[in-house]
Structures are given as C-alpha cells and as structure tokens.
Design an enzyme around this catalytic site. Structure first.
Site, PDB file in Angstrom:
ATOM      1  CG  ASP A 135      51.182  31.879 -10.190  1.00 18.08           C
ATOM      2  OD1 ASP A 135      52.156  32.169  -9.383  1.00 18.08           O
ATOM      3  OD2 ASP A 135      51.824  31.462 -11.502  1.00 18.08           O
ATOM      4  CG  PHE A 154      54.577  25.220 -13.870  1.00 18.52           C
ATOM      5  CD1 PHE A 154      54.230  26.178 -14.242  1.00 18.52           C
ATOM      6  CD2 PHE A 154      53.961  24.093 -14.557  1.00 18.52           C
ATOM      7  CE1 PHE A 154      53.386  26.661 -15.235  1.00 18.52           C
ATOM      8  CE2 PHE A 154      53.038  24.406 -15.600  1.00 18.52           C
ATOM      9  CZ  PHE A 154      52.719  25.586 -15.864  1.00 18.52           C
ATOM     10  NE  ARG A 176      43.456  23.221 -20.067  1.00  9.98           N
ATOM     11  CZ  ARG A 176      43.940  24.282 -19.716  1.00  9.98           C
ATOM     12  NH1 ARG A 176      43.837  24.503 -18.463  1.00  9.98           N
ATOM     13  NH2 ARG A 176      44.337  25.260 -20.618  1.00  9.98           N
TER      14      ARG A 176
HETATM   15  C1  PRP Z   1      45.665  30.337 -15.265  1.00 10.53           C
HETATM   16  C2  PRP Z   1      44.761  30.248 -14.029  1.00 10.53           C
HETATM   17  C3  PRP Z   1      44.458  31.693 -13.677  1.00 10.53           C
HETATM   18  C4  PRP Z   1      45.898  32.400 -13.900  1.00 10.53           C
HETATM   19  C5  PRP Z   1      46.373  32.526 -12.633  1.00 10.53           C
HETATM   20  O1  PRP Z   1      45.227  30.511 -16.377  1.00 10.53           O
HETATM   21  O2  PRP Z   1      43.709  29.529 -14.620  1.00 10.53           O
HETATM   22  O3  PRP Z   1      43.557  32.166 -14.429  1.00 10.53           O
HETATM   23  O4  PRP Z   1      46.779  31.508 -14.847  1.00 10.53           O
HETATM   24  O5  PRP Z   1      47.786  33.118 -12.835  1.00 10.53           O
HETATM   25  P1  PRP Z   1      47.812  34.659 -12.129  1.00 10.53           P
HETATM   26  O6  PRP Z   1      47.490  34.673 -10.959  1.00 10.53           O
HETATM   27  O7  PRP Z   1      49.456  34.837 -12.266  1.00 10.53           O
HETATM   28  O8  PRP Z   1      47.156  35.771 -13.207  1.00 10.53           O
HETATM   29  P2  PRP Z   1      46.025  30.439 -17.913  1.00 10.53           P
HETATM   30  O9  PRP Z   1      46.418  31.995 -18.545  1.00 10.53           O
HETATM   31  O10 PRP Z   1      47.099  29.463 -17.440  1.00 10.53           O
HETATM   32  O11 PRP Z   1      44.671  29.831 -18.633  1.00 10.53           O
HETATM   33  P3  PRP Z   1      43.954  28.413 -18.369  1.00 10.53           P
HETATM   34  O12 PRP Z   1      43.196  28.629 -17.233  1.00 10.53           O
HETATM   35  O13 PRP Z   1      43.340  28.424 -19.889  1.00 10.53           O
HETATM   36  O14 PRP Z   1      45.108  27.390 -18.277  1.00 10.53           O
END
Ligand code: PRP
Length: 179
Positions: free
Chosen positions: A102, A151, A164
């Site tokens: 992201d 989102f 999930r």
């Molecule tokens: C999400 C996803 C990535 C990260 C990407 O993790 O799994 O690790 O966000 O976002 P970025 O490129 O903006 O850093 P999250 O922190 O939501 O945790 P999760 O995997 O436990 O859902």
C-alpha cells in the site's frame, strides 16, 4: 454474515487462477533452488497457503508478525514486529509473501529488518499492489493484481480484524451516517 457494505473486486476464481500463474513464474525463476518463504502476518497467510500448494519447488516457511500502529482505514506509517522469525535466513533465497503493498512503509521496514539477516537473495511477492498510495520508493518482484485506491478486505485482509475469511477480495465502502 452481514456483507451490506462489501463489493466484490476480485472473485475467488480469478484469485486462484492468478496465483497459479504467479506460482508457475516463481517456480521457473527459482528452478533447482530451495526457497525460504517468509509470510508476513497476519494478512498473508491465506495467500501463502494457496501459493505454496501451487509451487513446484523445495520450500520452507517462516513467519514474521508485523503490524502498523493505529487501526482503521488509514495506516499511521509506523510499524512494529509482533512475532519474530524462528529460523535463520542468512545465506538463503528469501521470498517475502505479503497480502498488499500500500504506502510501502511496511515493505521499506521489512527490507531493512530482513536485509540485516544477510539472505542470499531477497525478493517479494504480493497479491495486491495499490501504487496510488505509495509514499516509499519500493516495489514487489511479483504482483498478483494492481488495484485502485480503495479499502479492500477479504482473502486475509481485514478491517478491525474482521473479514479475513471472505473468499473474495472486496471493497469496503464506509458506512453512511444515519439520518
Ligand atoms: C497490512 C498488510 C501489509 C501492510 C501494507 O498489514 O498486511 O503488511 O498493511 O501497508 P503499507 O504498504 O501501507 O505499509 P496490517 O498492518 O494491516 O496488519 P495485518 O497484516 O495483521 O492485517
């Protein structure tokens, strides 16, 4: 299950078809090598579970728990480790498995953390790439789908730990305030 605010973006059949394509490409690129997959928890485990079963390679699997501070639909840009690797990746061919790229803050952090362990090679595969929100100059080596700035939840991705388990990747539309 209530799915009122969810719109399917990528259906389960298309996801599985694309994963088979990615797995064929990865299997070809790493032919004859042992690959250490590092799944980034929590979001990657559904993707990893399907990807690994399509890989025609000798692999091992480790997990690294990573979370962004702050919850909601906007990440805060700060990252913390919630579960460390249980095996050495030094000198290994490491393939990081992520659900979504992201802003790139997590990836940038992972490159530093994993690179410090001195793997032989360090590459990444992401199911979803959302380039519109990138704040860091990072990219994944293998990308399942490039998606618009929405989102998304499902197939491992959550909103406040929900959704999930959805088989599809869905757009979560914000709830409309009641009149
Ligand atoms: C999400 C996803 C990535 C990260 C990407 O993790 O799994 O690790 O966000 O976002 P970025 O490129 O903006 O850093 P999250 O922190 O939501 O945790 P999760 O995997 O436990 O859902």
């Amino acid at each position: 299950m209530q799915r009122d605010n969810l719109e399917v973006l990528i259906g389960a059949d298309r996801i599985h078809e694309r994963i088979r394509e990615l797995a064929a490409q990865i299997s070809n690129d790493y032919r004859g090598r042992h690959v250490c997959l590092v799944g980034i928890l929590k979001g990657s485990w559904v993707f990893l579970a399907d990807l690994i079963r399509s890989l025609d390679l000798e692999v091992s699997v480790s997990f690294l728990g990573v979370a962004s501070y702050g919850k909601g639909t906007k990440p805060s840009g700060e990252v913390k480790i919630t579960l460390d690797l249980d095996d050495s990746i030094e000198g290994k061919d490491v393939l990081v498995v992520e659900d979504i790229l992201d802003t790139g803050e997590t990836f940038r952090y992972l490159q530093g953390v994993l690179g410090a362990h001195q793997p032989r090679t360090l590459r990444s595969v992401v199911l979803l790439d959302k380039p519109a929100r990138r704040t860091q100059p990072v990219h994944a080596d293998y990308v399942g789908f490039t998606i618009p700035d929405a989102f998304v939840v499902g197939y491992g991705l959550d909103f406040a730990q929900k959704y999930r388990n959805l088989p599809d990747v869905c757009v979560l539309h914000p709830e409309q305030p009641k009149a």
